[in-house]
Design a protein around this motif. Structure first.
Motif, PDB file in Angstrom:
ATOM      1  N   THR A 485       0.837  -1.201   0.000  1.00 59.59           N
ATOM      2  CA  THR A 485       0.000   0.000   0.000  1.00 59.59           C
ATOM      3  C   THR A 485       0.870   1.249   0.000  1.00 59.59           C
ATOM      4  O   THR A 485       1.865   1.324   0.718  1.00 59.59           O
ATOM      5  CB  THR A 485      -0.924   0.021   1.239  1.00 59.59           C
ATOM      6  N   GLU A 486       0.485   2.209  -0.813  1.00 58.69           N
ATOM      7  CA  GLU A 486       1.234   3.463  -0.901  1.00 58.69           C
ATOM      8  C   GLU A 486       0.768   4.440   0.173  1.00 58.69           C
ATOM      9  O   GLU A 486      -0.420   4.563   0.438  1.00 58.69           O
ATOM     10  CB  GLU A 486       1.026   4.094  -2.291  1.00 58.69           C
ATOM     11  N   GLY A 487       1.714   5.147   0.756  1.00 51.01           N
ATOM     12  CA  GLY A 487       1.392   6.173   1.719  1.00 51.01           C
ATOM     13  C   GLY A 487       1.185   7.507   1.019  1.00 51.01           C
ATOM     14  O   GLY A 487       1.254   7.622  -0.198  1.00 51.01           O
ATOM     15  N   THR A 488       0.916   8.539   1.794  1.00 51.67           N
ATOM     16  CA  THR A 488       0.747   9.871   1.229  1.00 51.67           C
ATOM     17  C   THR A 488       2.102  10.552   1.109  1.00 51.67           C
ATOM     18  O   THR A 488       3.006  10.296   1.876  1.00 51.67           O
ATOM     19  CB  THR A 488      -0.171  10.731   2.118  1.00 51.67           C
ATOM     20  N   GLY A 489       2.219  11.428   0.124  1.00 52.93           N
ATOM     21  CA  GLY A 489       3.475  12.156  -0.032  1.00 52.93           C
ATOM     22  C   GLY A 489       3.849  12.331  -1.483  1.00 52.93           C
ATOM     23  O   GLY A 489       3.364  11.615  -2.369  1.00 52.93           O
ATOM     24  N   LEU A 490       4.743  13.281  -1.727  1.00 55.22           N
ATOM     25  CA  LEU A 490       5.167  13.607  -3.083  1.00 55.22           C
ATOM     26  C   LEU A 490       6.076  12.546  -3.677  1.00 55.22           C
ATOM     27  O   LEU A 490       6.219  12.454  -4.896  1.00 55.22           O
ATOM     28  CB  LEU A 490       5.887  14.964  -3.091  1.00 55.22           C
ATOM     29  N   THR A 491       6.727  11.734  -2.823  1.00 59.10           N
ATOM     30  CA  THR A 491       7.708  10.770  -3.314  1.00 59.10           C
ATOM     31  C   THR A 491       7.217   9.324  -3.214  1.00 59.10           C
ATOM     32  O   THR A 491       8.007   8.404  -3.270  1.00 59.10           O
ATOM     33  CB  THR A 491       9.021  10.907  -2.521  1.00 59.10           C
ATOM     34  N   MET A 492       5.918   9.120  -3.061  1.00 61.08           N
ATOM     35  CA  MET A 492       5.311   7.792  -3.015  1.00 61.08           C
ATOM     36  C   MET A 492       5.974   6.860  -1.996  1.00 61.08           C
ATOM     37  O   MET A 492       6.576   5.837  -2.367  1.00 61.08           O
ATOM     38  CB  MET A 492       5.328   7.144  -4.410  1.00 61.08           C
ATOM     39  N   PRO A 493       5.897   7.161  -0.707  1.00 60.42           N
ATOM     40  CA  PRO A 493       6.465   6.253   0.304  1.00 60.42           C
ATOM     41  C   PRO A 493       5.554   5.053   0.524  1.00 60.42           C
ATOM     42  O   PRO A 493       4.373   5.072   0.150  1.00 60.42           O
ATOM     43  CB  PRO A 493       6.500   7.137   1.559  1.00 60.42           C
ATOM     44  N   LYS A 494       6.109   3.995   1.116  1.00 64.13           N
ATOM     45  CA  LYS A 494       5.279   2.861   1.538  1.00 64.13           C
ATOM     46  C   LYS A 494       4.483   3.268   2.769  1.00 64.13           C
ATOM     47  O   LYS A 494       4.974   3.967   3.638  1.00 64.13           O
ATOM     48  CB  LYS A 494       6.145   1.648   1.888  1.00 64.13           C
ATOM     49  N   ALA A 495       3.226   2.818   2.823  1.00 66.78           N
ATOM     50  CA  ALA A 495       2.387   3.159   3.978  1.00 66.78           C
ATOM     51  C   ALA A 495       2.921   2.489   5.248  1.00 66.78           C
ATOM     52  O   ALA A 495       2.933   3.088   6.316  1.00 66.78           O
ATOM     53  CB  ALA A 495       0.945   2.744   3.724  1.00 66.78           C
ATOM     54  N   LYS A 496       3.383   1.235   5.112  1.00 71.13           N
ATOM     55  CA  LYS A 496       3.917   0.498   6.258  1.00 71.13           C
ATOM     56  C   LYS A 496       5.400   0.228   6.022  1.00 71.13           C
ATOM     57  O   LYS A 496       5.764  -0.376   5.013  1.00 71.13           O
ATOM     58  CB  LYS A 496       3.172  -0.820   6.447  1.00 71.13           C
ATOM     59  N   PRO A 497       6.262   0.663   6.936  1.00 69.24           N
ATOM     60  CA  PRO A 497       7.704   0.422   6.773  1.00 69.24           C
ATOM     61  C   PRO A 497       7.993  -1.067   6.617  1.00 69.24           C
ATOM     62  O   PRO A 497       7.360  -1.921   7.241  1.00 69.24           O
ATOM     63  CB  PRO A 497       8.306   0.969   8.079  1.00 69.24           C
ATOM     64  N   LEU A 498       8.965  -1.368   5.779  1.00 68.85           N
ATOM     65  CA  LEU A 498       9.313  -2.756   5.498  1.00 68.85           C
ATOM     66  C   LEU A 498      10.084  -3.374   6.659  1.00 68.85           C
ATOM     67  O   LEU A 498      11.112  -2.860   7.085  1.00 68.85           O
ATOM     68  CB  LEU A 498      10.161  -2.830   4.228  1.00 68.85           C
ATOM     69  N   VAL A 499       9.578  -4.501   7.142  1.00 63.23           N
ATOM     70  CA  VAL A 499      10.278  -5.324   8.135  1.00 63.23           C
ATOM     71  C   VAL A 499      10.464  -6.702   7.513  1.00 63.23           C
ATOM     72  O   VAL A 499       9.519  -7.301   6.998  1.00 63.23           O
ATOM     73  CB  VAL A 499       9.490  -5.441   9.450  1.00 63.23           C
ATOM     74  N   ALA A 500      11.698  -7.205   7.516  1.00 68.39           N
ATOM     75  CA  ALA A 500      11.994  -8.478   6.861  1.00 68.39           C
ATOM     76  C   ALA A 500      12.897  -9.327   7.740  1.00 68.39           C
ATOM     77  O   ALA A 500      13.493  -8.849   8.707  1.00 68.39           O
ATOM     78  CB  ALA A 500      12.651  -8.229   5.505  1.00 68.39           C
TER      79      ALA A 500
END
Length: 513
Positions: A485-500
């Motif tokens: 899911t895409e978050g809000t913002g001019l640079t298209m951040p991920k809505a949820k930070p990646l944890v791996a």
């Protein structure tokens, strides 16, 4: 009450008359209705590139929108974008004057916000030659290599603790350290930072900048709005601009003091250095700019230097770190692609050394993965320009002062341009050289105002992700697919930070230490 009705009637009449007159001027089609005063602002929804993409799907690839008092030309086809950035490249080389440029761009004088002209060309030349040229990037290769190695060591440490790694902050800190080392010769994250408190203030300022830039300022389109209740956002911009200025000025003063001390001890040669060693020393951007300031103090004022520093820091951190996060997320959701990328690196680099920047040109599949990531998730999904004079696009008349919105996301996810566009298929870019595919794929823009940091970004993304792919086995935390899911913002951040989850591959850990 009658007076209010009369005023509203007059406004509506003027607006409708203006709208009827405009229809006879051969302007592009415009969605209906165009409301009095608001125009098409009621259509503005988050994320904006998706909302505008739906408009283009419904009404066509060239549209004229009215955002309050501003006209906006929305283009979302390769042919229309090509016409804007080739035939009309100079005409559309300006930026719209938004309040962010006034308060965060030193009154529209920075590389990002200034109008096209001599000043902008000089700033672009400085950035291109002194920091972002191929020769300059090669001379600063050791910075990028060291920071990527430090990232890999940090990931290794987290992997040894519990195997779980939060990658968003790691990518962001990597890029900020690289840019700060190139610009100011100091790191802000890691064990060897000079001032932890200063690093904390800097990170806070950077994050606050992105939050404010993501907020739509209604006053940019309805100037009277700030007198009704829209001054709060502008006050925040003013305060943030002052805070950013203090940090940049502090870095400048620190370097000025060093130059004074060096001059006192050796006529400009740093203490303890021979003249030959001084010539070999790789100067950071601030040192280069301060030398220029001594020669031309009337032009290279502190504000010009600070503005250039801010633009490079902002443009060089969030976009590249976001691309890295999207790329690793896509690989986790497509493990067969990850395995193929690891196999390519092993065939080219082997198992006895770590990947270098010079290897990237020999890793075509890795480049395909980077290009496919930027196609699906462009770091700048919407590109803003403004026309400096009347022109024509697609046979339509475009008035001077029209804001141009190029929806790269819509073009790069359009089934008219790409087969099965929603699917992650790196192989579609086999044989493509670079990161451009005509005007169908242009994640760094095109024309005079294209991103000058494209070469740096491609080197960093290739080296960082290549190293992480080479050194670690990666997998998702659970059975569920990574949330894209895409978050809000001019640079298209991920809505949820990646944890791996990850663990070292073979003898790679020995190569890191």
């Amino acid at each position: 009450m009658e007076i209010i009705y009369m005023i509203l009637s007059i406004i509506a009449t003027i607006w409708l008359t203006k709208f009827a007159f405009v229809r006879n001027r051969n302007l592009p089609p415009s969605p209906f209705p165009c409301l009095p005063i608001l125009g098409h602002l009621y259509l503005v929804k988050s994320p904006l590139y998706r909302a505008l993409g739906k408009l283009s799907n419904r009404y066509g690839p060239i549209l004229m929108l009215q955002f309050g008092t501003r006209k906006a030309l929305l283009v979302s086809s390769p042919a229309a974008v090509e016409e804007c950035l080739t035939t009309n490249d100079v005409t559309f080389a300006n930026r719209p004057h938004l309040l962010a440029g006034k308060h965060l761009g030193y009154d529209y004088t920075t590389l990002s916000w200034s109008s096209y002209g001599d000043h902008w060309r000089n700033l672009h030349r400085i950035a291109s030659l002194e920091l972002l040229s191929a020769h300059r990037l090669q001379s600063l290769n050791h910075i990028r290599v060291e920071e990527v190695r430090l990232l890999a060591k940090k990931v290794y440490g987290r992997a040894m603790e519990d195997g779980m790694v939060e990658m968003k902050s790691m990518f962001f800190e990597l890029m900020l350290n690289v840019m700060m080392m190139m610009i100011a010769g100091k790191r802000y994250y890691g064990e060897s930072v000079a001032d932890v408190e200063e690093a904390g203030r800097f990170k806070e300022t950077v994050m606050e900048t992105f939050v404010l830039m993501e907020t739509t300022n209604v006053s940019d389109y309805l100037p009277w709005w700030k007198w009704v209740g829209g001054r709060e956002l502008e006050k925040k911009m003013v305060a943030l601009g002052e805070k950013r200025d203090r940090i940049m000025q502090g870095l400048l003063e620190e370097h000025k003091r060093k130059l004074v001390v060096a001059a006192a001890k050796g006529g400009g040669i740093e203490a303890g250095m021979t003249e030959k060693e001084e010539k070999k020393k790789k100067k950071n951007l601030i040192e280069v700019l301060l030398i220029l300031q001594e020669k031309e103090p009337e032009y290279y004022k502190d504000e010009v230097i600070k503005g250039l520093m801010q633009v490079l820091l902002s443009a060089g951190t969030d976009t590249s770190s976001g691309t890295m996060e999207w790329m690793l997320s896509l690989l986790l959701n497509n493990p067969q692609v990850l395995k193929q990328a690891q196999a390519e690196i092993e065939d080219c680099v082997g198992k006895d050394r770590l990947i270098n920047e010079s290897d990237i040109s020999n890793l075509p599949y890795l480049r395909c993965i980077v290009n496919e990531t930027m196609r699906l998730y462009p770091p700048g999904p919407l590109v803003f320009h403004e026309s400096s004079k009347d022109c024509t696009v697609g046979g339509y008349n475009i008035p001077s002062g029209t804001m141009l919105l190029m929806n790269l996301w819509a073009m790069q996810n359009d089934p008219k341009n790409w087969e099965d566009p929603k699917t992650f298929k790196p192989d579609r870019f086999r044989g493509l050289q670079g990161s451009r595919d005509g005007f169908k794929l242009m994640p760094f823009g095109s024309g005079r105002r294209s991103c000058p940091a494209e070469n740096l970004a491609m080197r960093m993304v290739g080296l960082a992700l290549g190293t992480l792919i080479q050194c670690f086995e990666w997998e998702r935390v659970g059975e569920e697919m990574i949330d894209m899911t895409e978050g809000t913002g001019l640079t298209m951040p991920k809505a949820k930070p990646l944890v791996a989850k990850c663990q070292p591959r073979g003898n790679m850990a020995k190569l890191l230490f």
